[in-house]
Design an enzyme around this catalytic site. Sequence first.
Site, PDB file in Angstrom:
ATOM      1  N   ARG A 192      -1.629  10.732 -25.490  1.00 24.30           N
ATOM      2  CA  ARG A 192      -1.865  12.006 -24.812  1.00 24.30           C
ATOM      3  C   ARG A 192      -0.620  12.517 -24.085  1.00 24.30           C
ATOM      4  NH1 ARG A 192      -1.906  15.834 -22.526  1.00 24.30           N
ATOM      5  NH2 ARG A 192      -3.538  17.107 -21.570  1.00 24.30           N
ATOM      6  N   LYS A 193       0.339  11.624 -23.858  1.00 27.06           N
ATOM      7  CA  LYS A 193       1.579  11.986 -23.146  1.00 27.06           C
ATOM      8  C   LYS A 193       1.288  12.885 -21.942  1.00 27.06           C
ATOM      9  CE  LYS A 193       4.616  11.777 -27.219  1.00 27.06           C
ATOM     10  NZ  LYS A 193       3.657  11.750 -28.351  1.00 27.06           N
ATOM     11  N   PHE A 194       0.503  12.376 -21.012  1.00 27.19           N
ATOM     12  CA  PHE A 194       0.210  13.142 -19.798  1.00 27.19           C
ATOM     13  C   PHE A 194       1.532  13.550 -19.160  1.00 27.19           C
ATOM     14  CE2 PHE A 194      -3.435  10.130 -20.013  1.00 27.19           C
ATOM     15  CZ  PHE A 194      -4.441  11.065 -20.197  1.00 27.19           C
ATOM     16  N   TYR A 197      14.209   8.275 -38.245  1.00 29.89           N
ATOM     17  CA  TYR A 197      13.568   7.004 -38.601  1.00 29.89           C
ATOM     18  C   TYR A 197      14.542   5.844 -38.661  1.00 29.89           C
ATOM     19  CZ  TYR A 197       9.464   9.751 -39.925  1.00 29.89           C
ATOM     20  OH  TYR A 197       8.376  10.593 -39.909  1.00 29.89           O
ATOM     21  N   LYS A 204      -3.283   4.394 -32.989  1.00 26.69           N
ATOM     22  CA  LYS A 204      -2.838   5.470 -32.089  1.00 26.69           C
ATOM     23  C   LYS A 204      -3.477   6.781 -32.532  1.00 26.69           C
ATOM     24  CE  LYS A 204       1.401   7.386 -32.126  1.00 26.69           C
ATOM     25  NZ  LYS A 204       1.113   8.829 -32.075  1.00 26.69           N
ATOM     26  N   THR A 205      -4.064   7.463 -31.565  1.00 22.98           N
ATOM     27  CA  THR A 205      -4.740   8.727 -31.868  1.00 22.98           C
ATOM     28  C   THR A 205      -4.076   9.881 -31.118  1.00 22.98           C
ATOM     29  OG1 THR A 205      -6.277   8.321 -30.028  1.00 22.98           O
ATOM     30  CG2 THR A 205      -7.011   7.663 -32.234  1.00 22.98           C
TER      31      THR A 205
HETATM   32  O1  S5P Z   1       9.383   9.436 -29.334  1.00 18.31           O
HETATM   33  C1  S5P Z   1       8.308   9.536 -29.918  1.00 18.31           C
HETATM   34  C2  S5P Z   1       7.092   9.248 -29.282  1.00 18.31           C
HETATM   35  C3  S5P Z   1       5.928   9.306 -30.017  1.00 18.31           C
HETATM   36  S1  S5P Z   1       4.487   8.756 -29.245  1.00 18.31           S
HETATM   37  N1  S5P Z   1       8.280   9.884 -31.224  1.00 18.31           N
HETATM   38  C4  S5P Z   1       7.119   9.973 -31.952  1.00 18.31           C
HETATM   39  O2  S5P Z   1       7.186  10.280 -33.150  1.00 18.31           O
HETATM   40  N2  S5P Z   1       5.906   9.706 -31.328  1.00 18.31           N
HETATM   41  C5  S5P Z   1       4.619   9.812 -32.052  1.00 18.31           C
HETATM   42  O3  S5P Z   1       4.611   8.853 -33.109  1.00 18.31           O
HETATM   43  C6  S5P Z   1       4.369  11.166 -32.721  1.00 18.31           C
HETATM   44  O4  S5P Z   1       3.616  12.010 -31.859  1.00 18.31           O
HETATM   45  C7  S5P Z   1       3.589  10.799 -33.979  1.00 18.31           C
HETATM   46  O5  S5P Z   1       2.213  10.730 -33.674  1.00 18.31           O
HETATM   47  C8  S5P Z   1       4.063   9.392 -34.302  1.00 18.31           C
HETATM   48  C9  S5P Z   1       5.107   9.310 -35.396  1.00 18.31           C
HETATM   49  O6  S5P Z   1       4.606   9.723 -36.622  1.00 18.31           O
HETATM   50  P1  S5P Z   1       5.444   9.579 -37.987  1.00 18.31           P
HETATM   51  O7  S5P Z   1       4.582  10.245 -38.990  1.00 18.31           O
HETATM   52  O8  S5P Z   1       6.762  10.256 -37.808  1.00 18.31           O
HETATM   53  O9  S5P Z   1       5.595   8.095 -38.244  1.00 18.31           O
END
Ligand code: S5P
Length: 384
Positions: free
Chosen positions: A104-106, A334, A68-69
Amino acid sequence: MCSAREHHPAFKASFAERARNTSHPLANYLLRLMDLKKSNLCLSADVTSARELVTLADRMGPSIVVLKTHHDLVAGWDFHPQTGTGAKLGVLARKHGFLIFEDRKFGDIGSTVQLQYTAGSARIIDWAHIVNVNMVPGKAAVSALHESAKRWRSRVNYEVKTSVSVGTPTSDSFDENGEESDEGPFSNSSLAPRDRPSSSGFRPDYNGRKGSIVSITTLTQSFEPVDSPRFSGTINEGDELLYAGIEEPPWDRGLLILAQMSSEGNFMTKEYTDACVEAAREHKDFVMGFISQESLNSQPDDSFISMTPGCQLPPDGEGEEDGEVEGDGLGQQYNTPAKLVGLCGSDIIIVGRGILKAASPPVEAERYRRKAWKAYLQRTGQEI
Ligand code: S5P
């Protein structure tokens, strides 16, 4: 924390079985890849330089099925369609067997999301197998992206050779109707996405009507079928390998709808989540699943993939599977892979800092892969 979906057939089904019941070409591919690689891990590659990103993708590739980028947080992103950062990630994706998901969450009106997806410097659709949409503006964002993906798909098997010559302008060189393609007013809609000329011979005004003439450019095009986008840059000889045991991914793109978020106090209500599921059912050949905190399959023929961020393990050895993990102090919450995959029916865990900040990210990625895979095997009653 999640409403169990164990009564839905997908909850207990193996990824291989799910693949057989999934008509979405990319979802089918991803489920088979997961089964082959024994991985349901997506790395959230949130690093801030292009060099780091490419190195990371190469090192972590063996453990993951999705990379994922967030291309917009990467300094030095090279936008060249054939040799740039997206193309390099594409080579590594083929070598290690993973898909690229641009997070990108358009989240805008249909016309704007189409341009953000297919145009601009990034031309995300060219290198990202998967993208996601924040459906707050309504379902039109989903149908607009779907339309763009179909149009791109119908052209992409052809590489366009263009020869450019400059001559005298003629009045019929302009589109009197002001019609624009989904790639925007600067594009030549008859060209395949990856080989448009970088500049055109006229300067359109922003109504997409007649442009003011600078000079006229004639493009001669010939279309050549290609099987896959080949990288012609400078990654080491021998890196252009293909992951064994599965074919290259299909050209069909996939969309994930952001249906639930991991962040504390987010505004995604049940009503909003239900509308996301409804939109997904209306676009089954494009929407492959959701970013969600649980499986959202509820109707018998739903076969969506749930990908879940907000995932961390407690440190090695400290109640690894059931332990509580603290948030990041900035709203992120988390849960463990055991909870997300085993109880909530998520299919793929998305992990960023839990892996990236470890002393050895590849070793930590393997620990996450093993835990998430074990939770999947337990959920589906397979031998561990
Ligand atoms: O609800 C969300 C949706 C996304 S896509 N919560 C998130 O944290 N994300 C993405 O997942 C966020 O933009 C980040 O890139 C990743 C979580 O990163 P971490 O470091 O907390 O594991």
